[in-house]
Design an enzyme around this catalytic site. Structure first.
Site, PDB file in Angstrom:
ATOM      1  N   LYS A  13       0.820  -1.215   0.000  1.00  0.00           N
ATOM      2  CA  LYS A  13       0.000   0.000   0.000  1.00  0.00           C
ATOM      3  C   LYS A  13       0.851   1.261   0.000  1.00  0.00           C
ATOM      4  O   LYS A  13       0.597   2.187  -0.772  1.00  0.00           O
ATOM      5  CB  LYS A  13      -0.926   0.042   1.223  1.00  0.00           C
ATOM      6  CG  LYS A  13      -1.979  -1.036   1.262  1.00  0.00           C
ATOM      7  CD  LYS A  13      -2.965  -0.800   2.398  1.00  0.00           C
ATOM      8  CE  LYS A  13      -2.316  -0.817   3.775  1.00  0.00           C
ATOM      9  NZ  LYS A  13      -1.833  -2.141   4.212  1.00  0.00           N
ATOM     10  N   ARG A  88      -9.906   1.106   8.949  1.00  0.00           N
ATOM     11  CA  ARG A  88      -9.567  -0.297   9.228  1.00  0.00           C
ATOM     12  C   ARG A  88     -10.608  -0.980  10.078  1.00  0.00           C
ATOM     13  O   ARG A  88     -10.494  -2.186  10.340  1.00  0.00           O
ATOM     14  CB  ARG A  88      -8.244  -0.378   9.998  1.00  0.00           C
ATOM     15  CG  ARG A  88      -7.079  -0.116   9.130  1.00  0.00           C
ATOM     16  CD  ARG A  88      -5.809  -0.520   9.848  1.00  0.00           C
ATOM     17  NE  ARG A  88      -4.735   0.249   9.282  1.00  0.00           N
ATOM     18  CZ  ARG A  88      -3.557  -0.239   8.977  1.00  0.00           C
ATOM     19  NH1 ARG A  88      -3.260  -1.485   9.213  1.00  0.00           N
ATOM     20  NH2 ARG A  88      -2.651   0.527   8.445  1.00  0.00           N
ATOM     21  N   ARG A 127      11.436  -7.043   4.706  1.00  0.00           N
ATOM     22  CA  ARG A 127      11.482  -5.606   4.964  1.00  0.00           C
ATOM     23  C   ARG A 127      12.058  -5.330   6.349  1.00  0.00           C
ATOM     24  O   ARG A 127      12.765  -4.341   6.562  1.00  0.00           O
ATOM     25  CB  ARG A 127      10.063  -5.018   4.858  1.00  0.00           C
ATOM     26  CG  ARG A 127      10.016  -3.517   5.069  1.00  0.00           C
ATOM     27  CD  ARG A 127       8.635  -2.958   4.811  1.00  0.00           C
ATOM     28  NE  ARG A 127       7.758  -3.138   5.952  1.00  0.00           N
ATOM     29  CZ  ARG A 127       6.462  -2.813   5.964  1.00  0.00           C
ATOM     30  NH1 ARG A 127       5.898  -2.321   4.887  1.00  0.00           N
ATOM     31  NH2 ARG A 127       5.728  -2.980   7.036  1.00  0.00           N
ATOM     32  N   ARG A 133      11.735  -1.874  11.058  1.00  0.00           N
ATOM     33  CA  ARG A 133      10.522  -1.395  11.728  1.00  0.00           C
ATOM     34  C   ARG A 133      10.217  -2.276  12.927  1.00  0.00           C
ATOM     35  O   ARG A 133      10.274  -3.496  12.843  1.00  0.00           O
ATOM     36  CB  ARG A 133       9.337  -1.452  10.744  1.00  0.00           C
ATOM     37  CG  ARG A 133       8.805  -0.089  10.382  1.00  0.00           C
ATOM     38  CD  ARG A 133       7.733  -0.192   9.344  1.00  0.00           C
ATOM     39  NE  ARG A 133       6.485  -0.768   9.847  1.00  0.00           N
ATOM     40  CZ  ARG A 133       5.338  -0.697   9.172  1.00  0.00           C
ATOM     41  NH1 ARG A 133       5.286  -0.079   8.008  1.00  0.00           N
ATOM     42  NH2 ARG A 133       4.255  -1.230   9.673  1.00  0.00           N
ATOM     43  N   ARG A 144      -0.782  -8.800  12.996  1.00  0.00           N
ATOM     44  CA  ARG A 144      -1.328  -7.764  12.114  1.00  0.00           C
ATOM     45  C   ARG A 144      -2.167  -8.387  11.004  1.00  0.00           C
ATOM     46  O   ARG A 144      -3.217  -7.866  10.631  1.00  0.00           O
ATOM     47  CB  ARG A 144      -0.186  -6.912  11.537  1.00  0.00           C
ATOM     48  CG  ARG A 144       0.337  -5.875  12.569  1.00  0.00           C
ATOM     49  CD  ARG A 144       1.757  -5.420  12.292  1.00  0.00           C
ATOM     50  NE  ARG A 144       1.946  -4.853  10.985  1.00  0.00           N
ATOM     51  CZ  ARG A 144       3.114  -4.862  10.323  1.00  0.00           C
ATOM     52  NH1 ARG A 144       4.175  -5.426  10.854  1.00  0.00           N
ATOM     53  NH2 ARG A 144       3.188  -4.299   9.146  1.00  0.00           N
TER      54      ARG A 144
HETATM   55  P1  ADP Z   1       0.813  -2.160   7.778  1.00  0.00           P
HETATM   56  O1  ADP Z   1      -0.524  -2.027   7.157  1.00  0.00           O
HETATM   57  O2  ADP Z   1       1.872  -2.518   6.786  1.00  0.00           O
HETATM   58  O3  ADP Z   1       0.828  -3.057   8.974  1.00  0.00           O
HETATM   59  P2  ADP Z   1       0.804   0.687   8.529  1.00  0.00           P
HETATM   60  O4  ADP Z   1       2.009   1.527   8.374  1.00  0.00           O
HETATM   61  O5  ADP Z   1      -0.352   0.999   7.650  1.00  0.00           O
HETATM   62  O6  ADP Z   1       1.316  -0.795   8.341  1.00  0.00           O
HETATM   63  O7  ADP Z   1       0.317   0.734  10.045  1.00  0.00           O
HETATM   64  C1  ADP Z   1       1.202   0.442  11.101  1.00  0.00           C
HETATM   65  C2  ADP Z   1       0.449   0.435  12.436  1.00  0.00           C
HETATM   66  O8  ADP Z   1      -0.143   1.722  12.666  1.00  0.00           O
HETATM   67  C3  ADP Z   1      -0.738  -0.537  12.515  1.00  0.00           C
HETATM   68  O9  ADP Z   1      -0.344  -1.857  12.841  1.00  0.00           O
HETATM   69  C4  ADP Z   1      -1.557   0.128  13.632  1.00  0.00           C
HETATM   70  O10 ADP Z   1      -1.035  -0.118  14.913  1.00  0.00           O
HETATM   71  C5  ADP Z   1      -1.394   1.611  13.332  1.00  0.00           C
HETATM   72  N1  ADP Z   1      -2.479   2.092  12.452  1.00  0.00           N
HETATM   73  C6  ADP Z   1      -2.334   2.563  11.173  1.00  0.00           C
HETATM   74  N2  ADP Z   1      -3.525   2.913  10.660  1.00  0.00           N
HETATM   75  C7  ADP Z   1      -4.460   2.660  11.612  1.00  0.00           C
HETATM   76  C8  ADP Z   1      -5.869   2.790  11.681  1.00  0.00           C
HETATM   77  N3  ADP Z   1      -6.582   3.242  10.654  1.00  0.00           N
HETATM   78  N4  ADP Z   1      -6.486   2.432  12.829  1.00  0.00           N
HETATM   79  C9  ADP Z   1      -5.790   1.967  13.872  1.00  0.00           C
HETATM   80  N5  ADP Z   1      -4.466   1.804  13.873  1.00  0.00           N
HETATM   81  C10 ADP Z   1      -3.793   2.143  12.759  1.00  0.00           C
END
Ligand code: ADP
Length: 189
Positions: A13, A88, A127, A133, A144
């Site tokens: 994404k 989400r 990654r 990370r 996740r």
């Molecule tokens: P990925 O989808 O690759 O796991 P992201 O960078 O999109 O990584 O998100 C990393 C973390 O940030 C998520 O695991 C969560 O803890 C938090 N996060 C991101 N977007 C949201 C959201 N819309 N609602 C709740 N937590 C979020």
């Protein structure tokens, strides 16, 4: 153009959000990036978010929703936006509906990147070695994925029913996937 980019962790994404938003001249707004920036700067929001992120859990809706409301209210979002990683949860879908109504915005499409879970976990673990990370350990990566399947994947049906969903195969090189997204949006529009 007002877009959502959805898909499981590791589906690419972030990468596609940057390329596609550039093509349309709109800001890519990634909740994960905003959280990570806040963690790095040790802001109050960052301190709150970090414990959830490190465990692979979602940051509470109250925190995330307020952040997105503020960000979409900024000047640059008037030209359009691509939201990456939000909504989400079903509660976030409802809140986004409210925010968009208030600002007088309407979504044009929701792009869903699809990929097989084993491929995703492999990508994230690779990654982890490169970017380091803190939420890319195998245990957290699995958590996740699980949360995505339980809480976020059902949202795709919501947008499908609204006639907004564009399914895109996320496996392949970056340019190929970008091409599929643009082709899908062309068809959708
Ligand atoms: P990925 O989808 O690759 O796991 P992201 O960078 O999109 O990584 O998100 C990393 C973390 O940030 C998520 O695991 C969560 O803890 C938090 N996060 C991101 N977007 C949201 C959201 N819309 N609602 C709740 N937590 C979020």
């Amino acid at each position: 153009m007002r877009l959502l980019l959805m898909g499981p962790p590791g589906a690419g994404k972030g990468t596609q959000a940057k390329v596609v938003s550039q093509k349309f001249g709109i800001p890519a707004i990634s909740t994960g990036d905003i959280f990570r920036m806040n963690v790095a700067n040790k802001t109050e929001l960052g301190v709150e978010a970090q414990r959830y992120m490190d465990a692979g859990e979602y940051v509470p809706d109250s925190v995330t929703n307020a952040m997105v409301r503020d960000r979409l209210g900024e000047e640059d979002a008037k030209a359009g936006f691509l939201l990456d990683g939000y909504p989400r949860t079903l509660a976030q879908v409802e809140e986004l509906d409210t925010i968009l109504r208030e600002y007088g915005y309407e979504l044009d499409a929701v792009v869903a990147l699809t990929a097989d879970e084993d491929e995703l976990v492999a990508r994230l673990l690779k990654r982890a070695q490169i970017e380091g990370r803190s939420d890319d350990t195998e245990e957290v990566v699995r958590r996740r994925q699980q949360l995505y399947t339980e809480q976020t994947a059902p949202l795709l049906d919501v947008y499908r029913e609204r006639g907004l969903l564009v399914d895109v195969d996320g496996i392949g090189d970056v340019e190929a996937v970008t091409g599929r997204i643009l082709e899908g949006l062309g068809k959708a529009g």
